[in-house]
Design a protein around this motif. Structure first.
Motif, PDB file in Angstrom:
ATOM      1  N   ARG A  82      58.576  31.866 -89.181  1.00 23.38           N
ATOM      2  CA  ARG A  82      59.353  30.756 -88.617  1.00 23.38           C
ATOM      3  C   ARG A  82      60.808  30.868 -89.040  1.00 23.38           C
ATOM      4  O   ARG A  82      61.092  31.119 -90.211  1.00 23.38           O
ATOM      5  CB  ARG A  82      58.748  29.459 -89.130  1.00 23.38           C
ATOM      6  N   TYR A  83      61.720  30.718 -88.088  1.00 23.44           N
ATOM      7  CA  TYR A  83      63.165  30.717 -88.390  1.00 23.44           C
ATOM      8  C   TYR A  83      63.746  29.381 -87.932  1.00 23.44           C
ATOM      9  O   TYR A  83      63.475  28.956 -86.805  1.00 23.44           O
ATOM     10  CB  TYR A  83      63.884  31.853 -87.647  1.00 23.44           C
ATOM     11  N   GLU A  84      64.557  28.779 -88.798  1.00 32.32           N
ATOM     12  CA  GLU A  84      65.146  27.489 -88.420  1.00 32.32           C
ATOM     13  C   GLU A  84      66.543  27.648 -87.826  1.00 32.32           C
ATOM     14  O   GLU A  84      67.115  26.697 -87.334  1.00 32.32           O
ATOM     15  CB  GLU A  84      65.213  26.579 -89.646  1.00 32.32           C
ATOM     16  N   ALA A  85      67.108  28.855 -87.929  1.00 32.98           N
ATOM     17  CA  ALA A  85      68.468  29.075 -87.419  1.00 32.98           C
ATOM     18  C   ALA A  85      68.484  30.271 -86.477  1.00 32.98           C
ATOM     19  O   ALA A  85      67.639  31.163 -86.566  1.00 32.98           O
ATOM     20  CB  ALA A  85      69.407  29.319 -88.591  1.00 32.98           C
ATOM     21  N   LEU A  86      69.451  30.253 -85.574  1.00 32.95           N
ATOM     22  CA  LEU A  86      69.635  31.379 -84.650  1.00 32.95           C
ATOM     23  C   LEU A  86      71.040  31.938 -84.835  1.00 32.95           C
ATOM     24  O   LEU A  86      71.950  31.197 -85.200  1.00 32.95           O
ATOM     25  CB  LEU A  86      69.543  30.893 -83.203  1.00 32.95           C
ATOM     26  N   THR A  87      71.191  33.227 -84.546  1.00 33.92           N
ATOM     27  CA  THR A  87      72.533  33.797 -84.582  1.00 33.92           C
ATOM     28  C   THR A  87      72.938  34.153 -83.156  1.00 33.92           C
ATOM     29  O   THR A  87      72.151  34.761 -82.420  1.00 33.92           O
ATOM     30  CB  THR A  87      72.557  35.072 -85.445  1.00 33.92           C
ATOM     31  N   PHE A  88      74.135  33.720 -82.771  1.00 35.90           N
ATOM     32  CA  PHE A  88      74.682  34.069 -81.454  1.00 35.90           C
ATOM     33  C   PHE A  88      75.810  35.079 -81.652  1.00 35.90           C
ATOM     34  O   PHE A  88      76.508  35.045 -82.661  1.00 35.90           O
ATOM     35  CB  PHE A  88      75.232  32.825 -80.754  1.00 35.90           C
TER      36      PHE A  88
ATOM     37  N   HIS B  10      84.258  36.790 -79.618  1.00 41.37           N
ATOM     38  CA  HIS B  10      84.301  35.776 -80.686  1.00 41.37           C
ATOM     39  C   HIS B  10      83.395  36.104 -81.863  1.00 41.37           C
ATOM     40  O   HIS B  10      83.316  35.325 -82.806  1.00 41.37           O
ATOM     41  CB  HIS B  10      83.931  34.394 -80.120  1.00 41.37           C
ATOM     42  N   GLY B  11      82.701  37.199 -81.794  1.00 37.23           N
ATOM     43  CA  GLY B  11      81.855  37.604 -82.922  1.00 37.23           C
ATOM     44  C   GLY B  11      80.600  36.754 -83.067  1.00 37.23           C
ATOM     45  O   GLY B  11      80.081  36.214 -82.083  1.00 37.23           O
ATOM     46  N   PHE B  12      80.149  36.602 -84.340  1.00 32.61           N
ATOM     47  CA  PHE B  12      78.853  35.964 -84.617  1.00 32.61           C
ATOM     48  C   PHE B  12      79.016  34.503 -85.001  1.00 32.61           C
ATOM     49  O   PHE B  12      79.971  34.148 -85.694  1.00 32.61           O
ATOM     50  CB  PHE B  12      78.160  36.709 -85.768  1.00 32.61           C
ATOM     51  N   SER B  13      78.081  33.667 -84.578  1.00 32.70           N
ATOM     52  CA  SER B  13      78.030  32.260 -85.022  1.00 32.70           C
ATOM     53  C   SER B  13      76.586  31.903 -85.319  1.00 32.70           C
ATOM     54  O   SER B  13      75.668  32.433 -84.691  1.00 32.70           O
ATOM     55  CB  SER B  13      78.475  31.272 -83.943  1.00 32.70           C
ATOM     56  N   ARG B  14      76.449  30.978 -86.265  1.00 30.15           N
ATOM     57  CA  ARG B  14      75.101  30.556 -86.659  1.00 30.15           C
ATOM     58  C   ARG B  14      74.808  29.188 -86.053  1.00 30.15           C
ATOM     59  O   ARG B  14      75.612  28.262 -86.163  1.00 30.15           O
ATOM     60  CB  ARG B  14      75.068  30.480 -88.187  1.00 30.15           C
TER      61      ARG B  14
ATOM     62  N   LEU C 187      76.840  22.400 -81.989  1.00 24.61           N
ATOM     63  CA  LEU C 187      77.671  23.035 -80.951  1.00 24.61           C
ATOM     64  C   LEU C 187      79.010  23.480 -81.534  1.00 24.61           C
ATOM     65  O   LEU C 187      79.553  24.515 -81.164  1.00 24.61           O
ATOM     66  CB  LEU C 187      77.922  22.060 -79.805  1.00 24.61           C
ATOM     67  N   THR C 188      79.530  22.688 -82.479  1.00 26.71           N
ATOM     68  CA  THR C 188      80.831  23.000 -83.077  1.00 26.71           C
ATOM     69  C   THR C 188      80.799  24.349 -83.779  1.00 26.71           C
ATOM     70  O   THR C 188      81.812  25.034 -83.881  1.00 26.71           O
ATOM     71  CB  THR C 188      81.189  21.918 -84.134  1.00 26.71           C
ATOM     72  N   SER C 189      79.603  24.724 -84.260  1.00 29.14           N
ATOM     73  CA  SER C 189      79.541  25.990 -85.008  1.00 29.14           C
ATOM     74  C   SER C 189      79.526  27.218 -84.076  1.00 29.14           C
ATOM     75  O   SER C 189      79.639  28.343 -84.553  1.00 29.14           O
ATOM     76  CB  SER C 189      78.299  25.995 -85.905  1.00 29.14           C
ATOM     77  N   LEU C 190      79.379  26.999 -82.783  1.00 25.89           N
ATOM     78  CA  LEU C 190      79.344  28.158 -81.864  1.00 25.89           C
ATOM     79  C   LEU C 190      80.782  28.546 -81.479  1.00 25.89           C
ATOM     80  O   LEU C 190      81.433  27.880 -80.673  1.00 25.89           O
ATOM     81  CB  LEU C 190      78.508  27.829 -80.617  1.00 25.89           C
ATOM     82  N   LYS C 191      81.253  29.640 -82.111  1.00 27.17           N
ATOM     83  CA  LYS C 191      82.671  30.011 -81.979  1.00 27.17           C
ATOM     84  C   LYS C 191      83.066  30.368 -80.552  1.00 27.17           C
ATOM     85  O   LYS C 191      84.223  30.269 -80.168  1.00 27.17           O
ATOM     86  CB  LYS C 191      82.968  31.216 -82.888  1.00 27.17           C
ATOM     87  N   HIS C 192      82.084  30.808 -79.765  1.00 26.59           N
ATOM     88  CA  HIS C 192      82.446  31.234 -78.408  1.00 26.59           C
ATOM     89  C   HIS C 192      82.641  30.054 -77.457  1.00 26.59           C
ATOM     90  O   HIS C 192      83.014  30.243 -76.302  1.00 26.59           O
ATOM     91  CB  HIS C 192      81.403  32.217 -77.847  1.00 26.59           C
TER      92      HIS C 192
END
Ligand SMILES: Cc1cc2nc3c(=O)[nH]c(=O)nc-3n(C[C@H](O)[C@H](O)[C@H](O)COP(=O)(O)OP(=O)(O)OC[C@H]3O[C@@H](n4cnc5c(N)ncnc54)[C@H](O)[C@@H]3O)c2cc1C
Length: 487
Positions: free
Chosen positions: A88-94, A99-103, A120-125
């Protein structure tokens, strides 16, 4: 008197039906006899694996993931002591090329759906304008009833709500194409709502990602089939059903398998994929569910398939420590790294680090060869992980299933048959029946359980007992705030 129930198809739907029936008091009292006929040499259906000839490794045709909202599937796995094979993972990486990676990690303390607000704020793209528009879209979606979205495609609804191209490409499309297996101009907004509301907004654990740690053929094949056999189900592998006939006089079903064997059943539960079931019962697969709906015209083909491609790569180095990455604005939709604990079983020396790229809804595939596709994917991966240099591809396999999922279009939603049919003793299961879920393991598990409960309900009725069996399984319980906000 003992009733003979035969399930056709040992995918997740057939397995779920077999498990529900085998746990029933009726089965334990010997009032039911239960057989499951599966065409292949292993159960699991589309959730299966193959042995790659160069490496001898068992790899899944395509990586499967479940979400926390898939409660029927997860509890089925739990009851069968198979959930321990999932991580189980509680976080995803985009990742986005510019814009690189965001958690993406929903807040653990805020109640749903507020737990998503900061995420949503954490998604840099996503620009702040994108985020504002997306929040507005999410709010509108939560306040719109599913029944008000009938007949509308996801793209049309999003455009009507003022969602700009950038929000659609960088947010809505990314989630919906992965979850529904098809592009947003094809899929229904009802199905999209199910994903967004049940899969993200409804409950805190809903967006958890569950990834199998063993090949699917071990989980839904060897281990699951061993357990249902242990529960007393007569599982017959390599038994492709050729024909089904209703014998009017005896009121039973005759099932003819390709090898020439014949079974007689009081109840048949057809859990083969829609394109197989439809060959036997075309009338059940083209008609509207609701009397109020018009039957689609002949020019509409309500059950179209959508392809999913798994690009299996053995590289001379590991690209990343991340277990999976959702890729935005690229041909690659998902990257999974070493998802399986299966390497110990490889028959030859495994050379290279296994990675898998998943691409959903790539209709036509632009006529590219496997080599061309791998070259394009590798260009994207090299750009995403420049620190590892230029990896060499030691081996690859491209596996595209053209019938991976049914395309959950507005026309399809209207025509999905229910588990109960008008033919006596005939029940349908499989991810395409009317569960409200898109073509997923969860939809398959729910359909099997519902069909099994319909069989038990009919049995109770014939014994003049109260029918306790109907109804869809409950999903994740929604918190107070979510119940108040979501219509
Ligand atoms: C590439 C790919 C990626 C996917 N990714 C995901 C994902 O990440 N998450 C997710 O939830 N879902 C995913 N899915 C969808 C998921 O696999 C399916 O929705 C689910 O497994 C369907 O189960 P089912 O039992 O309804 O059908 P199936 O799995 O198709 O099972 C039907 C069974 O019937 C058998 N059968 C067929 N004809 C006959 C016959 N004549 N006689 C006897 N048996 C017969 C078949 O061999 C098969 O075992 C993916 C599917 C694919 C193909």
């Amino acid at each position: 008197m003992t009733r003979r129930v035969v399930i056709l198809g040992g995918g997740i739907a057939g397995l779920s039906a077999a498990e529900t029936l085998a746990r029933s008091d009726e089965f334990k009292r010997g009032e039911l006899e239960l057989s499951l006929l599966e065409a292949r040499s292993s159960t699991g259906g589309r959730a299966g694996s193959f042995v790659e000839r160069e490496t001898g490794q068992t790899v899944d045709y395509c990586q499967h993931v479940a979400m926390g909202c898939c409660t029927t599937l997860l509890s089925l796995l739990q009851r069968m002591d198979l959930l321990r094979h999932f991580q189980r993972y509680e976080a995803l990486t985009f990742y986005h090329p510019d814009h690189g990676f965001s958690r993406f990690e929903p807040n653990k303390w805020l109640p749903a759906p507020l737990h998503l607000a900061m995420t949503l704020t954490s998604l840099k793209h996503l620009s702040s304008r994108d985020q504002k528009l997306i929040r507005k879209g999410l709010w509108r979606l939560m306040r719109t009833k599913s029944s008000d979205l009938v007949g509308v495609t996801a793209k049309d609804w999003l455009v009507m709500q003022g969602q700009e191209q950038s929000c659609i490409e960088k947010f809505w499309s990314v989630i919906l194409v992965s979850a529904l297996g098809d592009t947003i101009d094809r899929v229904s907004m009802q199905a999209a709502r199910k994903v967004i509301v049940d899969g993200f907004a409804g409950a805190r654990d809903a967006s958890d990602v569950w990834v199998p740690r063993l090949p699917l053929s071990k989980i839904f094949g060897d281990e699951f089939s061993g357990r249902i056999r242990g529960m007393g189900v007569d599982l017959q592998l390599r038994s492709p059903v050729r024909e089904l006939q209703r014998t009017q006089d005896a009121g039973t079903w005759e099932i003819h398998c390709s090898g020439g064997s014949r079974l007689v059943a009081d109840d048949v539960l057809v859990a083969t994929p829609w394109h197989v079931s439809r060959r036997w019962f075309p009338e059940l697969w083209g008609q509207s569910n609701s009397a109020a709906e018009e039957k689609p015209s002949d020019s509409e083909t309500p059950f179209e398939s959508s392809p999913i491609t798994g690009v299996h790569l053995w590289l001379d180095r590991s690209l990343t420590e991340l277990p999976h990455v959702a890729m935005v604005g690229t041909l690659t939709h998902w990257l999974f790294r070493e998802p399986l604990d299966s390497h110990a079983e490889a028959t030859t020396q495994v050379d290279g680090v296994y990675h898998q790229v998943v691409i959903s809804g790539r209709h036509g595939g632009e006529g590219w060869s496997g080599e061309r596709l791998v070259a394009e994917v590798m260009k994207e991966l090299e750009a995403a992980f420049p620190e590892v240099g230029t990896p060499n591809v030691l081996n690859f396999r491209v596996v595209t299933d053209p019938n991976a999922v049914f395309s959950v279009s507005p026309a399809t939603e209207r025509c999905r048959p229910s588990v109960q049919t008008e033919m006596p003793g005939l029940y349908l299961a499989g991810d395409a029946v009317a569960t409200g879920w898109p073509s997923t393991m969860e939809g398959a598990a729910i359909s099997g359980q519902m069909a099994a409960k319909a069989v038990l309900g009919a049995l109770a009725a014939s014994n003049n007992e109260a029918d306790h069996f109907r109804g869809e399984p409950p999903g994740l319980p929604k918190g107070l705030l979510a119940r108040w906000l979501i219509r």
